[in-house]
Design an enzyme around this catalytic site. Structure first.
Site, PDB file in Angstrom:
ATOM      1  N   SER A   1      -3.072  -3.059  -6.777  1.00 33.13           N
ATOM      2  CA  SER A   1      -2.289  -4.049  -6.035  1.00 33.13           C
ATOM      3  C   SER A   1      -3.170  -5.180  -5.536  1.00 33.13           C
ATOM      4  O   SER A   1      -4.355  -4.973  -5.246  1.00 33.13           O
ATOM      5  CB  SER A   1      -1.615  -3.357  -4.837  1.00 33.13           C
ATOM      6  OG  SER A   1      -1.092  -4.294  -3.942  1.00 33.13           O
TER       7      SER A   1
ATOM      8  N   TYR B   1      -1.539   1.279   2.826  1.00 34.06           N
ATOM      9  CA  TYR B   1      -1.135   1.124   1.427  1.00 34.06           C
ATOM     10  C   TYR B   1      -2.273   0.539   0.599  1.00 34.06           C
ATOM     11  O   TYR B   1      -2.619   1.049  -0.479  1.00 34.06           O
ATOM     12  CB  TYR B   1       0.102   0.235   1.331  1.00 34.06           C
ATOM     13  CG  TYR B   1       0.454  -0.163  -0.077  1.00 34.06           C
ATOM     14  CD1 TYR B   1       0.955   0.773  -0.980  1.00 34.06           C
ATOM     15  CD2 TYR B   1       0.276  -1.473  -0.518  1.00 34.06           C
ATOM     16  CE1 TYR B   1       1.278   0.414  -2.282  1.00 34.06           C
ATOM     17  CE2 TYR B   1       0.599  -1.843  -1.812  1.00 34.06           C
ATOM     18  CZ  TYR B   1       1.097  -0.901  -2.688  1.00 34.06           C
ATOM     19  OH  TYR B   1       1.401  -1.267  -3.983  1.00 34.06           O
TER      20      TYR B   1
END
Length: 335
Positions: A127, A152
């Protein structure tokens, strides 16, 4: 080729699976269909995949080690595309253990399955959030990413490190893909485009963080899928030029690579909202809010390594991409 796609009922997993099936591959998809967002959307995506004779679905949770290892041992996959994860930056502030379970334990199970099944290439989703507190723009794979600002992001950084370890120890070819704000038809309801569109149509205020001073490198789903398909065919080897005295994070002495996948054209959040308004023919009610914990002000991908490697660079404009999404949204919800 027999290909395992994890998270096949998710946004990216669905689009990729459909592309691979259309190309004649056999796809085995796994997903736990969890209720992080409306499971009906996941079921509807899945129903479009199940019309293909080359598609097999298994409802499996990544954390179920025995089920994952048994499936991978039985199937002898040529390639694994790992897209399943607990997504979302803000949700990680409320439910941190779900990220540990899905993104760390789950990824470990996939790595072990690949190691024991002679998989030729593991392609996994990372990501843009791994860039965290970095301010040097555009974000390059050659820069260090040691300062995540959300759990995350930390789990995605950990995935890259775990994959490198297995690549080094067991000669498992691994490629990590850092996705930049993916959007498009069948997108996630927790993402800005979906939330903003829904709110505007329902005459509800749109929550705009950091008082609108945000930029995102939006990347259309078809560009993401095209990039994945090209990268999966490019099995990494050892980089003989890798220098341990000045290590490059994007490559390695092991068969391991990292690529950004982004449009390289950051869009101002307020302009993004104006494009949605233009497509809906309706003005948004704006609710300005401060920056949220774990969020970043801007993202911007340097995607030159991707283009050099596979001859492709995301190209869909934000105006076209938002239009395609809203066209789908209206059809799907009967508006």
């Amino acid at each position: 080729m027999d290909i395992l796609v994890t998270g096949c009922a998710g946004f990216i997993g669905f689009h990729l699976s459909r592309r691979l099936l259309n190309e004649g591959h056999r796809v085995v998809g796994i997903d736990n269909l969890n209720p992080y967002y409306d499971p009906k959307l996941k079921q509807d995506r899945l129903s479009l995949l199940e019309v293909f004779s080359g598609f097999d679905f298994h409802r499996v949770d990544l954390t179920s080690k025995d089920e994952i290892l048994c499936l991978m041992h039985a199937e002898s996959f040529g390639m694994v595309i790992h897209l399943a994860a607990q997504a979302g930056v803000r949700y990680s502030l409320e439910n941190p253990f779900s990220y540990v379970d899905s993104n760390l334990v789950g990824f470990m199970n996939i790595l072990e399955g690949c190691r024991h099944s002679d998989v030729s290439h593991l392609v996994f989703a990372s990501s843009s959030s791994v860039y965290g507190a970095n301010k040097k723009m555009p974000f390059s794979e050659h820069d260090l990413v040691d300062h995540p600002v959300s759990l995350y992001a930390a789990t995605k950084k950990a995935n890259e490190l775990m994959a490198h370890t297995y690549s080094s120890l067991y000669n498992l070819p691994c490629t990590g893909l850092r996705f930049f704000t993916v959007y498009g038809p069948w997108g996630r309801p927790d993402m800005a485009l979906f939330k903003f569109t829904k709110a505007i149509l329902e005459d509800r205020p749109v929550d705009v963080y950091n008082y609108g001073r945000m930029k995102r490198d939006f990347t259309y789903i078809d560009d993401i899928v095209e990039s994945i398909v090209r990268v999966m065919r490019l099995i990494p080897g050892e980089d003989s030029n890798w220098d341990a005295s000045s290590p490059d994070p994007a490559t390695s002495f092991a068969p391991y690579r990292i690529y950004n996948i982004g449009g390289s054209k950051p869009v101002d959040l307020m302009y993004f909202i104006s494009v949605i308004e233009d497509n809906l023919g309706k003005k948004a009610k704006i609710n300005m809010l401060p920056m949220q914990p774990g969020d970043v002000e801007a993202t911007w991908a340097d995607a030159t390594e991707l283009e050099h490697a596979v001859g492709y660079h995301p190209r869909t404009t934000i105006e076209d991409g938002v239009g395609y999404f809203i066209e789908w949204y209206k059809e799907y919800y009967g508006i």
